[in-house]
Scaffold this active site. Sequence first.
Site, short mmCIF file in Angstrom:
data_model
loop_
_atom_site.label_atom_id
_atom_site.label_comp_id
_atom_site.label_asym_id
_atom_site.label_seq_id
_atom_site.Cartn_x
_atom_site.Cartn_y
_atom_site.Cartn_z
N ARG A 10 0.82 -1.21 0.00
CA ARG A 10 0.00 0.00 0.00
C ARG A 10 0.86 1.27 0.00
NH1 ARG A 10 -5.21 -1.66 3.82
NH2 ARG A 10 -6.20 -2.99 2.27
N SER A 11 0.60 2.20 0.91
CA SER A 11 1.28 3.50 0.83
C SER A 11 2.74 3.49 1.22
CB SER A 11 0.53 4.55 1.66
OG SER A 11 -0.65 4.94 1.00
N ALA A 12 3.25 2.37 1.72
CA ALA A 12 4.70 2.28 1.88
C ALA A 12 5.38 2.39 0.51
CB ALA A 12 5.08 0.98 2.56
N THR A 13 4.61 2.16 -0.55
CA THR A 13 5.10 2.38 -1.92
C THR A 13 5.53 3.83 -2.13
OG1 THR A 13 3.39 0.79 -2.61
CG2 THR A 13 4.55 1.98 -4.35
N LYS A 14 4.82 4.76 -1.50
CA LYS A 14 5.07 6.18 -1.75
C LYS A 14 6.50 6.59 -1.46
CE LYS A 14 0.42 8.21 -1.02
NZ LYS A 14 -0.45 7.07 -0.70
#
Length: 405
Positions: free
Chosen positions: A79-83
């Site tokens: 999820r937002s750890a991708t950012k």
Amino acid sequence: MDVQGTVEAGFEPVRDAFVRNFERLGERGAAVAVYRDGRKVVDLWAGTRDVAGQGQGQGQGDGGSDAAPWAVDTAQVVRSATKGVAAAVPLLLHQRGQIDLDAPVGTYWPEFKSAGKERVLVRHVLSHRAGVPVLDRPLTPAEAIDGESGARALAAQRPEWEPGTDHGYHAHTYSWLIAELVRRVTGRSVGRWIAEEIARPLGLDFWVGLPAEEAHRVGLIGPVEEPTAVGGALRLRPKRSVSEAYRDAESLTRRAFGVIEPRPDENDPAYRAAELPASGGISTARALARCYAAMIGPVDGHRLFAPATLTLARTEESAGPDRVLVVATRFGLGFMLHGPAAPLLGPGSFGHPGRGGSLGFADPESGIAMGYVTNGMRKGVTADPRAQALVRAVRSATSSPDEAI
């Protein structure tokens, strides 16, 4: 609990905390990795590959066992750890002289210069100050992953506030902002750029756009219930919680997290193959930790950030009440910074959590980089109790007795 992997002497508290996550916090399957000064010192995994222990998962074709164990090479949607990894792309382009952080986005993407967005700068995109966390019309899951509809919708979107004057978490729109900027500047998709310029040189099992030949390694994620007691884990108690704001259909929170409707199936092979740098990354814990280690120093001869770029990454750009997340947040250029909403190792730490659990970050002062991935998705957006237990264990392992907190 049968924990696999290795822990160097002095980092045993991390293994202890990892075990307690399964015993007390309802962990199903997870992995954690820690690098110190460019060298791996923790590499652990345990549990089942799929959140419900259902073998190889839908669409994989081979059925598997009733409860396939998490393996050394198991990866998950983070999820937002991708950012955090995606944020490295424009920073590296700036480092190479290919993008100006203080240039209007419209310099590179002319169609974006409309509807009051003429003054949106590249740095505003990275620091969640662009003012476009929502869309007037949500995208369908098919539109969200087609590579065109998201950018087209953002180009036409009017900002919710004067760009640059305030910040609010761009939960999903960050995907198309970053992807289109990278495509306009480099001629490559963001997933391809990450694969060629970051993942391949560093040997990372990290993808934004999962190749079909790697699909068999990726487990199924899913929701898990909160434990009745969290055993000392940090809990935020804002005047209005993110969950409460989300229940308000008219709130900016609900609209920002509802940019894609209906909610996409994150276990769908088509979703996993899409290039969504805000939420669709797939990674091992080892890859997250190694990537952040290379941001702050050399790893086997490879280093991502020059000192000036590292300073940019963790210099505060946004702070205070977040229009979307409700609580106070701190952002550098693309990274969440250490603070109450995202407690990391220390004041100089930077990184990014993923909604529901995953976390990647680095702390230049201690030389620590950490990655944590899980298949059990909690309701929280930040400060997941399992990730926080591991952060506290790393802190205790790297602090002298009078420094430990």
